[in-house]
Enzyme design. Structure first.
Site: not given
Length: 933
Positions: A391, A730
């Site tokens: 606002d 991995n």
């Protein structure tokens, strides 16, 4: 209630008069109204009936003052103390329904709902089922640490927010009697002790402590922007007869009703309380349904990444089991290894790192800027915000008008107009005994002082005053000039239409002046019309009937004052890629003028609308509103529902939204936004609903909070990219090796120790300082972006792991049996930790070498990881974990593999940065936000 807002001072230097103060139109006495006495109900305090159900403001809207007092079994002299205590016991304290405090154990349990934490908990339980106790203990410990950190930090934030409640006013002036026959006395009582039927006094600066109906008033105006969003004060006066004009009007348009959450800006009054506690409109505005918020940006990001990983993890164990059973004849003995592989894909440290990074950021904000982050994920959401809705009142403007110009009826500058307006304001203030001028009068008086004098009008002295009346909408001062005997001058100022009605003008001239005022109002100015007339002096009192046949003097135009830091803050936010949108209840012209003064564009941006009114919002579907909201800058005449709908539309369009509000009217929008923000002086329910509480309603503080959010989010994003790509590589290599080798490539215990070492090193991400590129624009964790990154770099990591197989085969060609397996495990364990250390250093966020070299914590963690990878197999712990020493040839060959991997990683990173420049989306957001300025 004795607090008075800053700036509401009495007449300052130059505003006192040595002249005489003659007759003043008196205020009604207690128990009277402007139209006559309000008789007290006979036998009121002797009755036994309590106020009937439904005595709230909704059911009392059309009741007169006398009817209200009767329905509440009260009177103008107030309640008897014993009766008030009885009602307090029956109806309860006048406090808002508090949010139930959340205990620490409950917060801890709620933390388990985090998607990653839930996944880890499930993996820990599965590990326990397959007797992988080490893995299970580590995972469950990580889950416990993460939940403990999050619950502790949020509990601390709630305590800080609760302390803010002590900053608000806690007493009210009430009229009560010791007994039915005793003289009523005014005294201060805690707001919590007020009950329906209590008669209270209201004065400038007071907070309205409950929903009340006005019994009498003198120039009473209230600021109810916390409820409605209107920046201008609203006049209040008693209702002494049913008014058909008010039929169908909303409760906030009723001049006789004031509501909890509003504050008195000027004048004084006496009112009776009609609703307290949970029966007030203030309380109804934040019921449980309003608090339900959809998934925030953080929730959406984490859920997207979580489900991507969950799919991988659910697919991995069955694939491992089936492949080993089909190719190697292995059965359920590979289940612990399969679970270890799934765990290896999971970023176990994510909950801990996320919580630690956000908690450290929240602590820095609280320590350096006084900003309280109540919900830790909200700090990430701040970093991801690309649209900030707010606002204008109190944020872009200082909520105090200043005089822009004073013109005559021909729209020519005329200092005399300002002089007459100031004279009217001064003598009305003094002679009507108003405690302080309202905001408009204060601005007129300040402007007259700054002008260096009030012109010929300064010689006048006050005789009488007719204060502002919400029905007349004007105020009149009756003046006399020394040496001019037998003549009094009436100076009237107020609403343009009301003043023109009292002027001797023909229809065409009146229409011309109304059109002139309309054009100025459309340009965002507030207007006061000024008129005067000379009358024969008389000793009798002046009345509103004397306000006729006036001569129009001119118009005083006022504008809102932008906050000094607002323009700079808007520019900074635009450069950060944050688009500001103004949602206000004010006139479109007023909002446009403020934005123009601040350099914020309100014209068509990108082919869209600059200013959108509430009427247009109502006419649009949700999809249409999303498109309009994306282009528009200002939304005017907004109700709370409009604000909430606009914020929701922006979120539906893919924006991460923040909303800054401080009133009850802002609650729906605070809940609709990804992150709700309010200042510390906001109403209680707004502070409860907000995710972030600012020390002040200041855009600069929001900028600091946004930067801190990007800081934390940047570290989290870097962690995810590096960890997931390394883990994926991995896992791919481990699955491939499991199919190629006659034995498991790594034992479950070795996988666990490797993960522990990598996890310990990953803690450095929570303490790293991200590169400047991570702070340029909104930081959003998008699962699709992460998937592309981790897939490419994960495959590169897997290639390095598979190349290590050849190195091991060459270095260990003479080894056989158990010794060969132990050496293979040791070699791959060392290579995995060394490649992960390289990834930590080379994939850290940063476009330039200088930025990458700045990662002190990560560089230290990578060095420690490398040392553990090289030395652990040759320590006494190596044989216990099934590893043996490696020949020197292996280390020479491994060095070559790692060198090639580093070169490949660097080249891949540069190629990725060229194809996906850091901040491309950020730069687009920055350019779009910059177009608004």
């Amino acid at each position: 209630m004795s607090s008075v807002p800053e700036g509401s001072a009495a007449a300052g230097p130059g505003r006192t008069s040595p002249g005489t103060s003659a007759s003043v139109t008196p205020f009604p006495a207690v128990g009277t109204s402007p139209s006559g006495p309000v008789p007290e109900v006979v036998g009121t305090e002797l009755g036994t009936a309590d106020p009937p159900p439904g005595t709230g403001p909704d059911s009392l809207q059309m009741k007169t003052s006398l009817q209200i007092l009767r329905s509440l079994d009260s009177g103008p002299r107030g309640l008897v103390e014993a009766r008030a205590e009885e009602r307090l016991t029956r109806f309860g304290e006048n406090v808002l329904p508090a949010w139930r405090p959340v205990s620490r154990p409950r917060r801890f349990v709620r933390s388990l709902r985090d998607p990653f934490t839930s996944v880890l908990l499930c993996l820990g339980l599965v590990s326990a089922v397959v007797s992988a106790w080490g893995t299970a203990c580590v995972i469950l410990a990580l889950v416990g640490v993460s939940c403990l950190l999050r619950s502790t930090e949020e509990h601390r934030a709630d305590r800080s927010t609760a302390a803010l409640r002590e900053l608000v006013a806690t007493t009210a002036t009430v009229v009560r009697r010791a007994s039915a026959d005793a003289v009523p006395r005014e005294r201060e009582v805690p707001v919590a002790d007020l009950v329906p039927g209590d008669v209270i006094r209201l004065g400038p600066g007071d907070l309205v402590p409950a929903d009340v109906q006005v019994l009498r008033a003198g120039g009473l105006t209230v600021h109810q922007s916390a409820l409605t969003g209107e920046s201008a004060p609203v006049a209040k006066h008693p209702l002494d007869a049913p008014d058909p004009v008010l039929d169908g009007a909303g409760p906030f348009a009723r001049p006789q009703l004031c509501f909890q959450g509003s504050s008195v800006t000027s004048g004084s009054g006496t009112a009776v309380i009609v609703a307290t506690g949970g029966d007030t409109r203030f309380a109804a505005a934040h019921d449980g349904r309003a608090r339900q918020r959809g998934a925030s940006a953080f929730d959406r990001s984490v859920q997207g990444i979580s489900w991507t990983l969950i799919r991988f993890m659910l697919l991995t164990p069955p694939l491992v089991l089936m492949a080993n059973a089909a190719l190697r004849g292995r059965g359920l003995e590979t289940l612990p290894f399969a679970v270890a592989v799934a765990v290896g894909l999971t970023p176990e440290m994510l909950p801990v790192i996320v919580t630690t990074a956000l908690a450290r950021g929240a602590a820095r904000l609280a320590r350096t800027s006084g900003v309280i982050v109540k919900r830790l994920p909200a700090l990430h959401d701040l970093g991801a915000v690309d649209v900030l809705c707010l606002d204008k009142t109190g944020t872009l403007t200082e909520d105090r008008p200043v005089v822009e110009e004073a013109v005559d009826g021909s729209d020519l500058p005329d200092p005399g107009v300002l002089g007459w307006a100031a004279l009217s304001a001064l003598w009305t203030l003094q002679l009507a005994e108003l405690p302080a001028p309202d905001a408009l009068d204060e601005a007129v008086l300040d402007a007259a002082d700054e002008a260096g004098g009030w012109g010929p009008s300064a010689a006048y002295e006050g005789v009488a005053a007719l204060p502002f009346d919400p029905v007349r909408r004007v105020a009149t001062a009756v003046l006399r000039r020394p040496g001019r005997v037998g003549v009094h001058t009436l100076v009237t100022k107020g609403a343009v239409e009301a003043v023109l009605e009292r002027c001797a003008l023909d229809g065409d001239e009146r229409e011309r002046l109304l059109a002139l005022a309309g054009r100025k109002a459309e340009s965002g100015l507030r207007l006061l019309a000024v008129a005067r007339a000379d009358r024969p002096a008389r000793p009798g009192a002046y009345t509103p009937a004397d306000e006729r046949g006036l001569t129009f003097v001119g118009l005083v135009a006022l504008r809102d004052v932008p906050t000094p830091s607002a323009a700079d803050a808007l520019g900074v936010l635009a450069r950060r890629g944050v688009t500001v949108k103004v949602l206000t209840g004010d006139h479109p012209g007023t909002a446009a003028r403020v934005c123009q003064d601040l350099g914020l564009r309100t014209d068509a941006v990108g082919g869209g609308d600059g200013i959108v009114t509430a009427d247009l919002v109502d006419a649009l579907s949700d999809a249409e509103l999303a498109r309009v909201a994306d282009r528009a800058t200002v939304f005017a005449r907004c109700t709370p529902e409009h604000k909430s709908r606009i914020v929701s539309a922006l979120r539906a369009a893919g924006h991460t939204t923040g909303f800054l509000g401080d009133g009850v009217n802002d609650l729906p929008a605070l809940h609709a936004a990804d992150v709700g923000i309010c200042p510390r002086n906001a109403v209680d329910v707004a502070r409860e609903a907000a995710d972030v509480v600012l020390a002040e309603k200041d855009l600069t503080a929001i900028d600091r909070a946004v930067l801190e959010g990007r800081h934390s989010s940047g570290n989290i994003a870097t962690y995810l990219r590096i960890t997931l790509s390394s883990n994926l590589g991995n896992v791919i290599a481990m699955l491939t090796a499991g199919l190629m080798l006659p034995f498991l490539p790594m034992l479950p215990a070795q996988v666990l120790v490797q993960n522990l070492c990598f996890d310990a090193a990953q803690l450095a991400f929570a303490f790293d300082r991200p590169a400047a590129s991570a702070l340029r624009g909104p930081t959003v964790l998008r699962s699709r972006d992460f998937l592309r990154f981790i897939t490419g770099f994960g495959l590169l990591n897997a290639a390095a792991d598979l190349a290590t197989f050849g190195v091991l085969a060459l270095a260990l060609h003479n080894a056989a049996g158990t010794d060969g397996e132990a050496a293979f495990h040791a070699g791959w364990f060392t290579e995995n930790l060394l490649t992960q250390a390289l990834v930590l250093v080379l994939l850290r966020t940063g476009r330039s070498a200088a930025e990458r070299r700045a990662g002190g914590p990560l560089r230290a963690a990578a060095a420690g990881l490398a040392v553990v990878g090289v030395l652990l197999p040759v320590t006494p712990l190596g044989p216990l974990l099934g590893m043996s020493a490696l020949p020197p040839l292996y280390y020479l060959l491994l060095g070559s593999v790692l060198g090639l991997y580093a070169v490949g990683l660097t080249a891949a990173r540069r190629r990725y940065e060229r194809r996906h420049p850091a901040g491309v989306e950020q730069e687009r957001s920055v350019r779009k936000a910059g177009a608004e300025l």
